[in-house]
Design an enzyme around this catalytic site. Structure first.
Site, PDB file in Angstrom:
ATOM      1  N   GLN A   1      -1.940   2.572   9.945  1.00 47.63           N
ATOM      2  CA  GLN A   1      -0.663   2.655   9.206  1.00 47.63           C
ATOM      3  C   GLN A   1       0.375   3.493   9.964  1.00 47.63           C
ATOM      4  O   GLN A   1       1.573   3.256   9.832  1.00 47.63           O
ATOM      5  CB  GLN A   1      -0.882   3.276   7.818  1.00 47.63           C
ATOM      6  CG  GLN A   1      -1.632   2.399   6.837  1.00 47.63           C
ATOM      7  CD  GLN A   1      -3.124   2.665   6.864  1.00 47.63           C
ATOM      8  OE1 GLN A   1      -3.672   3.060   7.894  1.00 47.63           O
ATOM      9  NE2 GLN A   1      -3.800   2.437   5.750  1.00 47.63           N
TER      10      GLN A   1
ATOM     11  N   ARG B   1      -7.800  -0.488  -6.537  1.00 45.47           N
ATOM     12  CA  ARG B   1      -8.043   0.670  -5.654  1.00 45.47           C
ATOM     13  C   ARG B   1      -8.201   1.903  -6.546  1.00 45.47           C
ATOM     14  O   ARG B   1      -7.406   2.098  -7.472  1.00 45.47           O
ATOM     15  CB  ARG B   1      -6.881   0.876  -4.662  1.00 45.47           C
ATOM     16  CG  ARG B   1      -6.719  -0.291  -3.689  1.00 45.47           C
ATOM     17  CD  ARG B   1      -5.755   0.052  -2.572  1.00 45.47           C
ATOM     18  NE  ARG B   1      -6.340   0.913  -1.564  1.00 45.47           N
ATOM     19  CZ  ARG B   1      -5.653   1.454  -0.551  1.00 45.47           C
ATOM     20  NH1 ARG B   1      -4.357   1.237  -0.436  1.00 45.47           N
ATOM     21  NH2 ARG B   1      -6.259   2.216   0.335  1.00 45.47           N
TER      22      ARG B   1
ATOM     23  N   ASN C   1      -5.540  12.261   0.467  1.00 43.62           N
ATOM     24  CA  ASN C   1      -4.612  11.434   1.251  1.00 43.62           C
ATOM     25  C   ASN C   1      -5.430  10.692   2.299  1.00 43.62           C
ATOM     26  O   ASN C   1      -6.657  10.894   2.411  1.00 43.62           O
ATOM     27  CB  ASN C   1      -3.519  12.303   1.892  1.00 43.62           C
ATOM     28  CG  ASN C   1      -2.402  11.456   2.491  1.00 43.62           C
ATOM     29  OD1 ASN C   1      -1.890  10.536   1.839  1.00 43.62           O
ATOM     30  ND2 ASN C   1      -2.033  11.708   3.736  1.00 43.62           N
ATOM     31  N   LYS C   2      -4.767   9.856   3.061  1.00 44.22           N
ATOM     32  CA  LYS C   2      -5.440   9.021   4.066  1.00 44.22           C
ATOM     33  C   LYS C   2      -6.458   9.802   4.887  1.00 44.22           C
ATOM     34  O   LYS C   2      -6.207  10.934   5.282  1.00 44.22           O
ATOM     35  CB  LYS C   2      -4.365   8.404   4.967  1.00 44.22           C
ATOM     36  CG  LYS C   2      -4.850   7.513   6.080  1.00 44.22           C
ATOM     37  CD  LYS C   2      -5.768   6.415   5.620  1.00 44.22           C
ATOM     38  CE  LYS C   2      -5.182   5.565   4.519  1.00 44.22           C
ATOM     39  NZ  LYS C   2      -6.207   4.655   3.917  1.00 44.22           N
TER      40      LYS C   2
ATOM     41  N   ASP D   1      -2.242  10.646  -2.336  1.00 41.55           N
ATOM     42  CA  ASP D   1      -2.631   9.610  -3.301  1.00 41.55           C
ATOM     43  C   ASP D   1      -3.002  10.198  -4.655  1.00 41.55           C
ATOM     44  O   ASP D   1      -2.936   9.521  -5.672  1.00 41.55           O
ATOM     45  CB  ASP D   1      -3.793   8.781  -2.746  1.00 41.55           C
ATOM     46  CG  ASP D   1      -3.267   7.864  -1.655  1.00 41.55           C
ATOM     47  OD1 ASP D   1      -3.091   8.347  -0.516  1.00 41.55           O
ATOM     48  OD2 ASP D   1      -2.983   6.694  -1.954  1.00 41.55           O
TER      49      ASP D   1
ATOM     50  N   ARG E   1       0.861  -1.184   0.000  1.00 40.57           N
ATOM     51  CA  ARG E   1       0.000   0.000   0.000  1.00 40.57           C
ATOM     52  C   ARG E   1       0.898   1.235   0.000  1.00 40.57           C
ATOM     53  O   ARG E   1       2.116   1.133   0.116  1.00 40.57           O
ATOM     54  CB  ARG E   1      -1.003  -0.004   1.164  1.00 40.57           C
ATOM     55  CG  ARG E   1      -0.608  -0.681   2.424  1.00 40.57           C
ATOM     56  CD  ARG E   1       0.475  -0.002   3.207  1.00 40.57           C
ATOM     57  NE  ARG E   1       0.200   1.398   3.411  1.00 40.57           N
ATOM     58  CZ  ARG E   1       1.107   2.324   3.590  1.00 40.57           C
ATOM     59  NH1 ARG E   1       2.406   2.015   3.576  1.00 40.57           N
ATOM     60  NH2 ARG E   1       0.799   3.592   3.760  1.00 40.57           N
ATOM     61  N   GLY E   2       0.245   2.403  -0.094  1.00 38.25           N
ATOM     62  CA  GLY E   2       1.002   3.635  -0.270  1.00 38.25           C
ATOM     63  C   GLY E   2       1.139   3.866  -1.770  1.00 38.25           C
ATOM     64  O   GLY E   2       1.518   2.944  -2.512  1.00 38.25           O
ATOM     65  N   ALA E   3       0.805   5.077  -2.211  1.00 39.89           N
ATOM     66  CA  ALA E   3       0.682   5.329  -3.650  1.00 39.89           C
ATOM     67  C   ALA E   3       1.905   4.894  -4.478  1.00 39.89           C
ATOM     68  O   ALA E   3       1.755   4.140  -5.446  1.00 39.89           O
ATOM     69  CB  ALA E   3       0.349   6.804  -3.879  1.00 39.89           C
TER      70      ALA E   3
HETATM   71  O1  MRU Z   1      -4.540   3.153   2.332  1.00 41.41           O
HETATM   72  P1  MRU Z   1      -3.071   3.373   2.197  1.00 41.41           P
HETATM   73  O2  MRU Z   1      -2.275   2.801   3.322  1.00 41.41           O
HETATM   74  O3  MRU Z   1      -2.556   2.922   0.848  1.00 41.41           O
HETATM   75  O4  MRU Z   1      -2.916   4.943   2.240  1.00 41.41           O
HETATM   76  C1  MRU Z   1      -1.643   5.487   2.064  1.00 41.41           C
HETATM   77  C2  MRU Z   1      -1.616   6.958   2.167  1.00 41.41           C
HETATM   78  O5  MRU Z   1      -2.618   7.609   2.326  1.00 41.41           O
HETATM   79  C3  MRU Z   1      -0.282   7.605   1.949  1.00 41.41           C
HETATM   80  O6  MRU Z   1      -0.180   8.769   2.697  1.00 41.41           O
HETATM   81  C4  MRU Z   1      -0.127   7.951   0.474  1.00 41.41           C
HETATM   82  O7  MRU Z   1      -0.386   6.844  -0.338  1.00 41.41           O
HETATM   83  C5  MRU Z   1       1.209   8.475   0.160  1.00 41.41           C
HETATM   84  S1  MRU Z   1       2.473   7.258   0.305  1.00 41.41           S
HETATM   85  C6  MRU Z   1       3.941   7.990  -0.098  1.00 41.41           C
END
Ligand code: MRU
Length: 373
Positions: free
Chosen positions: A216, A109, A267-268, A257, A66-68
């Site tokens: 996270q 996603r 973002n999250k 994201d 996970r994470g963009a």
């Molecule tokens: O749901 P996730 O864990 O994929 O969410 C991740 C985030 O919101 C991060 O802040 C974002 O992807 C940036 S990662 C460099």
């Protein structure tokens, strides 16, 4: 095969730090995508090998990776692994199967633009090389996936360098979710200034929001920063106002994201609350964004599709027993959009963009285009 994706690494190696493992890798011998199963962290470090479309889709949907940026790199290696299994010499048949698998992975996603960005880059390799024998085309796809990963490392380092100019030694930094190495391939985005600062002895004090509902911040950010010796304090999501009011925070760094053309940033979930609190306490709020996460085709945050997640992530997933009444209505969006007015600056690998973002982001892309030519 890349160094850290060897089979023996599947066993827990207690002498290794989490940052010694690669977030995403390719096992060429087994034709498999290798990831750390992030749902098991911090208690267990397990590398898993993914070979089928279903396994790769599930890993992205279930947040094993996970994470963009990491999602983008995983998708690139993932589509290569699947393309490599297509047994035909006929380009037309090959490409038909490629597109089918690409569209499937892309549906895992919706919010992080890096997923479709990376898959589109891979698609372009197919279309530009349709004249090549399929075996050579597969080789080109592997090279492109490796390039996406390598670029991610360089991009995060540049973001770290620009971000570091915005803070000073000893500063208190708050971050939300995990935009760290585990969300990318090295350095992370929001954590890159912290890691680069640490190399210079800057002694930052980092506050990591735990990041409900999937934690996270607690499981990943606190873990990776703590493992690398950074002074990190874990706080609950509802404590950001308290620490800012105490004067402990000099800057907020978050990842993203998808950034819309006007600077609105997905973002999250919970990020926009932090941004509003930061404005209240005059703390600069910085979004760290690789240009791969900036989507100029999306005019404003209104048009960003926000992923909705299952209710049990809120009601029971992390508890020994259910912590909400049976049948309760649950709203569980994975992301929110921070209005551009709340953002002090967007830190990219091409420099720092400030309001008005519609102009500054466009200029940034022009600069990128000129550098590439
Ligand atoms: O749901 P996730 O864990 O994929 O969410 C991740 C985030 O919101 C991060 O802040 C974002 O992807 C940036 S990662 C460099």
């Amino acid at each position: 095969m890349e160094e850290n994706s060897r089979k023996e690494d599947c066993k827990v190696n207690t002498s290794k730090s989490i940052l010694d493992y690669e977030t995403v890798a390719l096992d060429e011998e087994e034709n498999a995508l290798v990831i750390i199963d992030q749902t098991l962290l911090p208690n267990k470090t397990e590398l898993i090998r993914l070979k089928t479309a279903q396994e790769i889709w599930d890993a992205i949907y279930l947040l094993k990776v996970r994470g963009a940026p990491a999602i983008g790199v995983a998708a690139a290696f993932g589509i290569y692994v699947l393309a490599n299994q297509v047994d035909t010499e006929d380009y037309g048949l090959f490409y038909q199967e490629f597109v089918k698998q690409k569209e499937y992975l892309d549906s895992a996603r919706p919010t992080a633009v890096n997923l479709s960005w990376a898959l589109n880059r891979m698609d372009e390799v197919c279309r530009k090389n349709s004249h090549l024998p399929v075996a050579q085309l597969k080789h080109r796809l592997k090279e492109e996936a490796a390039a996406i990963k390598e670029e991610d490392i360089q991009v995060c380092r540049k973001i770290g360098e620009y971000g570091l100019e915005l803070v000073k030694p000893g500063d208190g930094i708050l971050t939300h979710c995990n935009a760290g190495q585990l969300a990318a391939c090295r350095y992370g985005t929001a954590t890159a200034p912290v890691y680069l600062g640490q190399e210079k002895g800057y002694q930052f004090r980092v506050f990591a929001d735990e990041t409900r509902p999937l934690l996270q911040g607690a499981r990943l950010t606190a873990y990776e920063l703590f493992s690398s010796g950074v002074d990190v304090t874990l706080i609950c999501d509802n404590m950001s106002a308290a620490v800012m009011k105490n004067g402990w925070i000099n800057a907020v760094f978050v990842g993203c994201d998808r950034v819309a053309a006007n600077g609105d940033t997905a973002n999250k979930i919970g990020t926009s609350v932090v941004a509003a609190v930061a404005k209240q306490y005059h703390v600069p709020f910085y979004v760290c964004a690789p240009t791969s996460t900036i989507d100029l085709a999306t005019p404003t945050g209104e048009e960003i599709r926000i992923e909705q997640r299952p209710a049990d992530e809120v009601t029971q997933m992390w508890y020994k027993e259910r912590m909400a009444p049976e049948g309760i209505k649950v709203y569980n969006p994975a992301f929110d959009v921070t209005d551009h007015e709340l953002i002090t600056a967007i830190v990219t690998e091409y420099g720092v963009a400030r309001a008005p973002f519609t102009e500054s982001l466009r200029e940034l892309f022009e600069r990128k285009q000129n550098i590439k030519q």
